[in-house]
Enzyme design. Structure first.
Site, PDB file in Angstrom:
ATOM      1  N   HIS A   1      -1.149   1.276   3.278  1.00 25.59           N
ATOM      2  CA  HIS A   1      -0.666   1.729   1.969  1.00 25.59           C
ATOM      3  C   HIS A   1      -1.388   0.998   0.846  1.00 25.59           C
ATOM      4  O   HIS A   1      -1.951   1.624  -0.061  1.00 25.59           O
ATOM      5  CB  HIS A   1       0.841   1.490   1.867  1.00 25.59           C
ATOM      6  N   GLU A   2      -1.376  -0.316   0.897  1.00 23.18           N
ATOM      7  CA  GLU A   2      -1.900  -1.095  -0.219  1.00 23.18           C
ATOM      8  C   GLU A   2      -3.407  -0.924  -0.366  1.00 23.18           C
ATOM      9  O   GLU A   2      -3.923  -0.767  -1.478  1.00 23.18           O
ATOM     10  CB  GLU A   2      -1.535  -2.570  -0.050  1.00 23.18           C
TER      11      GLU A   2
ATOM     12  N   GLU B   1       1.090   6.850  -5.708  1.00 26.44           N
ATOM     13  CA  GLU B   1       1.919   6.197  -4.695  1.00 26.44           C
ATOM     14  C   GLU B   1       1.984   7.028  -3.404  1.00 26.44           C
ATOM     15  O   GLU B   1       1.928   6.485  -2.299  1.00 26.44           O
ATOM     16  CB  GLU B   1       3.328   5.963  -5.236  1.00 26.44           C
TER      17      GLU B   1
ATOM     18  N   HIS C   1       7.429   5.203  -7.492  1.00 24.71           N
ATOM     19  CA  HIS C   1       7.761   5.106  -6.072  1.00 24.71           C
ATOM     20  C   HIS C   1       8.764   6.183  -5.653  1.00 24.71           C
ATOM     21  O   HIS C   1       8.939   6.443  -4.461  1.00 24.71           O
ATOM     22  CB  HIS C   1       8.321   3.718  -5.747  1.00 24.71           C
TER      23      HIS C   1
END
EC number: 3.4.24.-
Length: 540
Positions: free
Chosen positions: A354-355, A378, A442
């Site tokens: 994800h990051e 996101e 988010h």
């Protein structure tokens, strides 16, 4: 596979939409160029075309195009991504992508801003010190607030020198200042917010947190027994991977700055699976970086996050009792805390994917981290973090459509987010509405996460890899999935070729339909599935 790159181009003076680029062959190199050399050559190609492309697009005399990225398809089709300047000033929201056929003719152009770029004056009404004060005050006003996109700020440390820019992201070009304000969030995460303010009034036009996090508390997961590619230096073995752009993992030893100490020992065997052993979290981080690299390389031919063959750095043991993890473009690094009591490192495989995917987004479409584009930003990280997890195929963390499920951030075994029905987390949106862009990014990401799940797996109840899902649609329709690999290919194509910084959900639908057409055909099952999945989340 070795590839030889032959590039060189001169754009004809005819109108762009009818013009043809005359390709002048460059002698093939004796050896296949490195990824960095390939990317450099492609950017040089785009740079050489920037002036005639600007002219053919009827851009103003004060506008220039600056190449950012180039994607070349197997059939020779090129997609040239440019940022824009006006009178030498960066234009925020002025980016565009020029799509060229193999013969040099231009198929189409995607623009973040489609209007006529004009600014009445290049003289700011507010001087730089005043702009810095306005930006700092705006960020300081969020200290202690609980409803910010990222965790609440605990302090503001100060602002850098404002940069004069042209703001066009909202469709109304104007002179603005871009200021970076640094501080710290309440959970200990560093904060680096880029604040854009109107150069005449000081009105805040945009804020964008540069340190992207996967907010969560709880237990990090160890990846179990895995193979690692290390580097031997004398009698020492280092967590440094020369086969993946020299990706490395360092130990911050509780610090919050600097690059840390490279993790190394004399046995070439790291960690024991326990959080009490400092090397165990480092194994997770190094493996997560490698799994992310391998997914993008093996699936899309992407050589690292920036597609230039350079590996990312990972830092473990950040701060004390830090229950978070984040990607930071400024250091091109991934950083992990040790969690509550320094016993639960946040080194889950989907967190890594994800990051670091935030870095891929930054290097391509650079989706603005607010409003609907922020939700898409996101969601892109959730989508590819999920795909990295499936690709890694770990026995201790099987693939699923749950986000952060191994972290137990809620303390009851539930995940951070659900892709099949995002609203199960109590805050995320299942479907698009005119107010979805007002949500925390988010949570507005839920629309795209839900779209991806529907496209990959379809609607209704089912059990996948031992996990039960039940995905509804906004219109009661039945959606048949095309599989996660095809769904991810469509999203990646849309992200890297068609999306721009201001892409919203409506434009994302168009981008993914274009991508499906490119990959599978305009009348394909895949194209129809994309349309059906977007309708299923109320984007039509």
């Amino acid at each position: 596979m070795k590839r030889k790159l032959t590039v060189g181009a001169v754009l004809s003076a005819t109108a762009l939409l009818a013009g043809v680029i005359q390709i002048a062959a460059v002698p093939a190199q004796a050896a296949a160029p490195s990824p960095a050399q390939q990317q450099s050559a492609l950017l040089a190609l785009a740079s050489g075309q920037s002036a005639p492309v600007a002219q053919a697009l009827a851009l103003g005399g004060q506008e220039k195009l600056v190449p950012k990225d180039v994607v070349v398809d197997k059939d020779g089709t090129r997609h040239l991504r440019y940022d824009r300047t006006y009178a030498g000033l960066p234009v925020l929201g002025g980016d565009l992508v020029v799509h060229q056929k193999a013969d040099g003719s231009v198929r189409s152009v995607d623009r973040a801003f489609a209007g006529q770029l004009s600014v009445p004056s290049l003289t700011p009404g507010l001087a730089a010190p005043q702009a810095a004060e306005k930006a700092t005050a705006a960020v300081r006003a969020t200290v202690g607030a609980a409803d910010q996109e990222e965790a609440a700020l605990s302090r503001v440390d100060g602002a850098g020198a404002p940069e004069l820019v042209v703001w066009a992201a909202d469709g109304t070009p104007r002179l603005a200042h871009r200021t970076t304000v640094e501080g710290q969030r309440a959970d200990g995460t560093p904060s680096r917010q880029v604040v854009v303010t109107d150069a005449a009034t000081g009105q805040v036009l945009s804020t964008d947190e540069q340190v992207k996090t996967a907010t969560g508390t709880g237990k990090g997961v160890n990846v179990g027994s895995v193979s690692l590619t290390t580097t031997q230096s004398g009698s020492s073995y280092q967590l440094k991977d020369a086969s993946r752009g020299n990706q490395s993992t360092t130990d911050l030893k509780g610090g919050t700055s600097g690059s840390g100490t490279l993790v190394a020992n004399t046995t070439n065997s790291f960690g024991n699976g326990l959080a009490s052993n400092r090397e165990s979290a480092a194994v997770d981080a190094q493996f997560g970086a490698a799994a992310t690299w391998d997914y993008y390389k093996n699936t899309f031919g992407r050589n690292g996050i920036k597609n230039n063959g350079v590996g990312a750095a990972s830092r473990v043991h950040y701060s004390t009792n830090y229950v978070n993890a984040f990607w930071d473009d400024s250091c091109f690094c991934m950083t992990y805390g040790d969690g509550s009591g320094n016993t639960h490192p946040l080194t889950a495989i989907d967190v890594s994917g994800h990051e670091m995917s935030h870095g891929v987004t930054s290097a391509t479409a650079n989706l603005n981290y607010s409003g609907e584009s922020g939700g898409l930003n996101e969601a892109t990280s959730d989508i590819f973090g999920t795909m990295v997890e499936w690709s890694a195929n770990l026995a201790v963390d099987p693939g699923d459509y749950l986000i952060g499920e191994k972290l137990n951030i809620n303390g009851n075994g539930t995940p951070l987010r659900y892709m099949d029905k995002p609203s199960k987390d109590g805050a995320s949106a299942d479907y698009w509405s005119s107010t979805v862009g007002n949500k925390d990014v988010h949570y507005s990401s839920g629309v795209a996460n839900h779209f991806f799940y529907l496209l990959a797996e379809g609607s209704g109840a089912k059990v996948i890899n031992g996990v039960s899902y039940n995905s509804p649609t906004s219109n009661g329709s039945t959606v048949t999935g095309i599989g996660r690999d095809k769904a991810a290919a469509i999203w990646y194509r849309a992200l890297t070729v068609y999306m721009t910084s201001t892409t919203n959900y409506k434009a994302a639908r168009t981008a993914t339909l274009k991508a499906a057409t490119d990959l599978y055909g305009a009348s394909s099952t895949e194209y129809n599935a994309v349309a059906a999945a977007w309708s299923g989340v109320n984007v039509s």
